[in-house]
Design a protein around this motif. Structure first.
Motif, PDB file in Angstrom:
ATOM      1  N   PRO B 103       0.808  -1.237   0.000  1.00 26.99           N
ATOM      2  CA  PRO B 103       0.000   0.000   0.000  1.00 26.99           C
ATOM      3  C   PRO B 103       0.837   1.281   0.000  1.00 26.99           C
ATOM      4  N   THR B 104       2.143   1.161   0.072  1.00 26.97           N
ATOM      5  CA  THR B 104       2.991   2.356   0.158  1.00 26.97           C
ATOM      6  C   THR B 104       3.891   2.449  -1.083  1.00 26.97           C
ATOM      7  N   ILE B 105       5.007   1.723  -1.071  1.00 23.37           N
ATOM      8  CA  ILE B 105       5.947   1.800  -2.193  1.00 23.37           C
ATOM      9  C   ILE B 105       5.285   1.350  -3.498  1.00 23.37           C
ATOM     10  N   ALA B 106       4.566   0.224  -3.456  1.00 19.91           N
ATOM     11  CA  ALA B 106       4.006  -0.323  -4.700  1.00 19.91           C
ATOM     12  C   ALA B 106       2.947   0.593  -5.292  1.00 19.91           C
ATOM     13  N   ILE B 107       2.087   1.134  -4.435  1.00 21.50           N
ATOM     14  CA  ILE B 107       1.031   2.028  -4.941  1.00 21.50           C
ATOM     15  C   ILE B 107       1.650   3.328  -5.471  1.00 21.50           C
ATOM     16  N   ALA B 108       2.609   3.876  -4.736  1.00 24.38           N
ATOM     17  CA  ALA B 108       3.264   5.113  -5.184  1.00 24.38           C
ATOM     18  C   ALA B 108       3.961   4.883  -6.529  1.00 24.38           C
ATOM     19  N   LYS B 119      -3.717  14.338 -11.967  1.00 27.72           N
ATOM     20  CA  LYS B 119      -4.206  15.329 -10.981  1.00 27.72           C
ATOM     21  C   LYS B 119      -5.041  14.693  -9.867  1.00 27.72           C
ATOM     22  N   ASP B 120      -6.005  13.841 -10.249  1.00 23.71           N
ATOM     23  CA  ASP B 120      -6.942  13.325  -9.241  1.00 23.71           C
ATOM     24  C   ASP B 120      -6.324  12.235  -8.346  1.00 23.71           C
ATOM     25  N   ARG B 121      -5.052  11.904  -8.591  1.00 28.14           N
ATOM     26  CA  ARG B 121      -4.437  10.919  -7.690  1.00 28.14           C
ATOM     27  C   ARG B 121      -3.194  11.480  -7.006  1.00 28.14           C
ATOM     28  N   GLU B 122      -3.028  12.782  -7.087  1.00 31.19           N
ATOM     29  CA  GLU B 122      -1.859  13.410  -6.441  1.00 31.19           C
ATOM     30  C   GLU B 122      -1.848  13.180  -4.936  1.00 31.19           C
ATOM     31  N   GLY B 123      -3.026  13.311  -4.311  1.00 30.18           N
ATOM     32  CA  GLY B 123      -3.121  13.152  -2.856  1.00 30.18           C
ATOM     33  C   GLY B 123      -2.761  11.726  -2.445  1.00 30.18           C
ATOM     34  N   GLU B 124      -3.287  10.784  -3.194  1.00 28.68           N
ATOM     35  CA  GLU B 124      -3.037   9.373  -2.902  1.00 28.68           C
ATOM     36  C   GLU B 124      -1.548   9.048  -3.078  1.00 28.68           C
ATOM     37  N   TYR B 125      -0.968   9.599  -4.131  1.00 25.97           N
ATOM     38  CA  TYR B 125       0.466   9.391  -4.383  1.00 25.97           C
ATOM     39  C   TYR B 125       1.293   9.950  -3.230  1.00 25.97           C
ATOM     40  N   ALA B 126       0.980  11.178  -2.808  1.00 26.24           N
ATOM     41  CA  ALA B 126       1.745  11.810  -1.727  1.00 26.24           C
ATOM     42  C   ALA B 126       1.609  11.012  -0.428  1.00 26.24           C
ATOM     43  N   ALA B 127       0.404  10.525  -0.158  1.00 23.41           N
ATOM     44  CA  ALA B 127       0.167   9.772   1.081  1.00 23.41           C
ATOM     45  C   ALA B 127       0.932   8.445   1.057  1.00 23.41           C
ATOM     46  N   ALA B 128       0.895   7.757  -0.083  1.00 21.34           N
ATOM     47  CA  ALA B 128       1.585   6.458  -0.182  1.00 21.34           C
ATOM     48  C   ALA B 128       3.097   6.656  -0.045  1.00 21.34           C
ATOM     49  N   ARG B 129       3.593   7.714  -0.687  1.00 25.17           N
ATOM     50  CA  ARG B 129       5.023   8.005  -0.646  1.00 25.17           C
ATOM     51  C   ARG B 129       5.454   8.355   0.788  1.00 25.17           C
ATOM     52  N   ALA B 130       4.634   9.129   1.474  1.00 26.57           N
ATOM     53  CA  ALA B 130       4.958   9.498   2.859  1.00 26.57           C
ATOM     54  C   ALA B 130       4.927   8.257   3.758  1.00 26.57           C
ATOM     55  N   ALA B 131       3.925   7.406   3.566  1.00 25.96           N
ATOM     56  CA  ALA B 131       3.792   6.212   4.407  1.00 25.96           C
ATOM     57  C   ALA B 131       4.936   5.223   4.154  1.00 25.96           C
ATOM     58  N   ALA B 132       5.512   5.282   2.962  1.00 19.20           N
ATOM     59  CA  ALA B 132       6.621   4.366   2.640  1.00 19.20           C
ATOM     60  C   ALA B 132       7.775   4.529   3.621  1.00 19.20           C
ATOM     61  N   SER B 133       7.984   5.747   4.121  1.00 18.64           N
ATOM     62  CA  SER B 133       9.142   5.945   4.999  1.00 18.64           C
ATOM     63  C   SER B 133       8.978   5.161   6.304  1.00 18.64           C
ATOM     64  N   GLY B 134       7.732   5.010   6.780  1.00 20.10           N
ATOM     65  CA  GLY B 134       7.498   4.200   7.978  1.00 20.10           C
ATOM     66  C   GLY B 134       7.884   2.745   7.742  1.00 20.10           C
ATOM     67  N   SER B 135       7.507   2.224   6.586  1.00 23.31           N
ATOM     68  CA  SER B 135       7.815   0.819   6.266  1.00 23.31           C
ATOM     69  C   SER B 135       9.317   0.627   6.093  1.00 23.31           C
ATOM     70  N   LEU B 136       9.951   1.583   5.418  1.00 23.32           N
ATOM     71  CA  LEU B 136      11.398   1.479   5.195  1.00 23.32           C
ATOM     72  C   LEU B 136      12.161   1.564   6.513  1.00 23.32           C
ATOM     73  N   LYS B 137      11.651   2.345   7.454  1.00 23.44           N
ATOM     74  CA  LYS B 137      12.300   2.459   8.766  1.00 23.44           C
ATOM     75  C   LYS B 137      12.270   1.108   9.487  1.00 23.44           C
TER      76      LYS B 137
END
Lengths: 199, 199
Positions: B103-108, B119-137
């Motif tokens: 749900p993070t790296i793969a979706i982003a 345009k209509d998926r910018e928010g989803e992209y930003a959220a997935a990308r931000a959440a990826a850092s938690g998984s990577l940590k």
């Protein structure tokens, strides 16, 4: 073995049910949902990710993630078929549970039963409840002509899927359109050494 | 064996990599993402859920869900440890992958590489990308002092986690804050019979 758990969590109930049915002796350690106990240094020494359920097999040997714990408990018992294909199918249905039951039935039940559907989560509750019907349809079709999910015998795949599916009414999800699912729930409940989630 | 797949999907790549490394002969059947081929009656006869990757082991014996297929391919090979605890840890990390990497790296990566961030998926992209850092940590911490995810040997847990993690740059996710992850990616890439996703 020591099971660290939230007693009303379906994920923790899965593990308790498999522990009871695989015949392992275990102690229960109740954690609070809101008292910070899963972030306490004592618990983080046991389970560095701070997640429950966590099963301490012996000091220093801890498993987290309910599917992983079920796999461990099932291994070598009647709860897990021995051949590679059926074991893989068990992994498949536990994966489906994580993918399609947790974000739907389990989330809807949490918002309804634990939180009483607060205003700001009404949309999320409605979406999870609506999505549950897609997951239940897949289960209903798979159970057509089958008694259990994998290899015509009761396994940890059934334990995993039973936990939240049988709690669907707590999410105000009606199971009557799914007669195969209802019959399967009754078969699971009738298994030897079955225990209930509450009490 | 026949592998039904989208060639650029990380989930399908996992299976191809495990097939190559477990030494099974297999044929690739490329499905179209947008041409309806996964909903065609021919494919639904093979894989009733219409999902890829699907591995046809022999006619009538088909596995879906990448974790389940990896488990099947790993069983009895060096790619899956034999003892119950380590097998359960493999299930745990495949579960983490499904839970925290998809749900993070793969979706982003999907929104960025396949769709070009409409345009209509910018928010989803930003959220997935931000959440990826938690998984990577979590991965970074687990890999501190470890060479591989489970039992200090290369396994299907690494195959599963490698697939999308090594594609993080395609999602414009910078891996340089995660030196343990980078060193592990290099170790995975250096395994015998490694294959690349493209080509």
């Amino acid at each position: 073995m020591k099971l660290y758990e939230f007693p009303t969590s379906g994920n923790c109930y899965k593990v308790r049910l498999a522990l009871a049915q695989s015949g392992h002796a275990f102690e229960r350690r109740e954690m609070g949902r809101n008292d910070g106990s899963v972030k306490s240094p004592d618990f983080l020494r046991v389970s560095p990710s701070g997640r429950v359920p966590a099963l301490e097999i012996k000091p220093g040997q801890v498993l987290v993630e309910s599917s992983a714990i079920l796999f461990y408990l099932g291994k070598g018992t009647a709860l897990l078929p021995e051949d590679a294909f059926h074991q893989a199918e068990v992994v498949r249905w536990m994966s489906f549970e994580q993918d399609s039951v947790l974000p739907t039935i389990a989330i809807a039940r949490f918002i309804k039963k634990m939180l009483g559907v607060p205003k700001d989560r009404e949309g999320e509750y409605a979406a999870a409840r609506a999505a549950a019907s897609g997951s239940l349809k897949i289960m209903e079709e798979h159970l057509e002509g089958r008694s259990f999910f994998v290899g015509e015998r009761y396994s940890i795949a059934d334990v995993s899927l039973y936990a939240y599916t049988h709690l669907a009414p707590e999410a105000a999800i009606d199971l009557s359109p799914y007669p195969n699912v209802l019959a399967w729930l009754a078969r699971v409940k009738a298994q030897p050494k079955h225990i209930e989630i509450y009490g």
